[in-house]
Design a protein around this motif. Sequence first.
Motif, PDB file in Angstrom:
ATOM      1  N   ALA A 245       0.213  -1.172  -0.283  1.00 55.01           N
ATOM      2  CA  ALA A 245       0.009  -0.133   0.452  1.00 55.01           C
ATOM      3  C   ALA A 245       0.826   0.797   0.140  1.00 55.01           C
ATOM      4  CB  ALA A 245      -0.899   0.008   1.452  1.00 55.01           C
ATOM      5  N   LYS A 246       2.179   1.514   0.928  1.00 54.94           N
ATOM      6  CA  LYS A 246       2.908   2.192   1.165  1.00 54.94           C
ATOM      7  C   LYS A 246       3.527   2.615  -0.050  1.00 54.94           C
ATOM      8  CE  LYS A 246       6.765   2.073   3.418  1.00 54.94           C
ATOM      9  NZ  LYS A 246       7.497   2.245   4.724  1.00 54.94           N
ATOM     10  N   LEU A 247       3.750   1.763  -1.107  1.00 55.73           N
ATOM     11  CA  LEU A 247       4.778   2.131  -2.254  1.00 55.73           C
ATOM     12  C   LEU A 247       4.036   1.402  -3.500  1.00 55.73           C
ATOM     13  CD1 LEU A 247       7.698  -1.221  -1.483  1.00 55.73           C
ATOM     14  CD2 LEU A 247       8.093   1.701  -1.926  1.00 55.73           C
ATOM     15  N   GLY A 248       2.783   0.971  -3.750  1.00 57.01           N
ATOM     16  CA  GLY A 248       1.974   1.099  -4.607  1.00 57.01           C
ATOM     17  C   GLY A 248       2.545   0.148  -6.086  1.00 57.01           C
ATOM     18  N   SER A 249       2.901  -0.479  -4.722  1.00 56.21           N
ATOM     19  CA  SER A 249       3.897  -1.999  -6.461  1.00 56.21           C
ATOM     20  C   SER A 249       3.779  -3.327  -5.413  1.00 56.21           C
ATOM     21  CB  SER A 249       4.666  -1.149  -6.854  1.00 56.21           C
ATOM     22  OG  SER A 249       5.762  -2.127  -7.414  1.00 56.21           O
ATOM     23  N   PHE A 250       3.664  -3.962  -6.242  1.00 53.39           N
ATOM     24  CA  PHE A 250       3.370  -5.216  -5.950  1.00 53.39           C
ATOM     25  C   PHE A 250       5.402  -5.920  -5.842  1.00 53.39           C
ATOM     26  CE2 PHE A 250      -0.572  -6.168  -5.200  1.00 53.39           C
ATOM     27  CZ  PHE A 250      -0.496  -7.715  -4.629  1.00 53.39           C
TER      28      PHE A 250
END
Length: 300
Positions: free
Chosen positions: A17-22
Amino acid sequence: MTSHKHFNDLYAFLQIAKLGSFTQAAAILNVQPSALSHRINELERRLKIKLLNRTTRAVSTTEAGQQLLERVMPMFTCIQQELCALSDYTHNMSGKIRINCPERPAFELIYPKIHHFLAQNPGVEIEIFINNNYCDIVAERFDFGVRSGKDLAQDMTAVPISAENTMALIASPYYLSQYGEPKQLQEITNHRCIVIALNPEFRVSEWEFIEQKQLHKIRVPENLVFNSQYLIKQAAIDGLGITWLPRTSVQADIQAGRLIELLNKTAITYPPMYLYYPPNKHKTTAMTAFIELLRWQKNE
């Protein structure tokens, strides 16, 4: 949700959620993106709610996911801060050191060394509890204890903090002028004797000597009893009787003529004093430095 795995999955969700990337989150967590995706799917299944919106281009939180992020992120931040604080406690010179110690080594072996130590390490707190009686340092939550080598339990780690301990039979010139000087060990019992009490029930009134390589134990009269070695020494200086103390404690008074050593060829020598602690004791940096501060060196 109580298992460690569930908390790990929550932490993984926070990173995504913080990075917006898996992909970026997987790199930080050192896992494969596909494995991370599976973990989030399992988390959503257990919670029975969707947390992340996923497209081929971006990842964003759902309304429920955003609420979880805002509520849980401060908690994990607090946990990380507390873990960092523990790391500081372990690696920095800080924290409290509690010592259980008899009166003499507290005054003669520990106190003279702590002034400079505390000045150099203002984050360290030291508590010294004077106790001439025996103490279970583990049960009473002390970090260290101090005892003679002859009184140590075998299951303790022990560090010498003094040389061997030779005893001295002493009296003041005034007392000897009034009552005479004992010439033989058995004559001690004819004198007024000042003895130490380790507790209200036990007094050290059996004094030990070595004569012709034999141990002699002399049971002396308990004419004056204190639980303070320094009161005993002062009483001897004031001419109230004969007493039996470690020579290091009275050497300056002997040299100054305030006390006279008697029958010095029969003086017994005991093992050194030791700082001791359980072998599995977790030691902070400050505790390790304190051990080295007190460790006796042969040239002292």
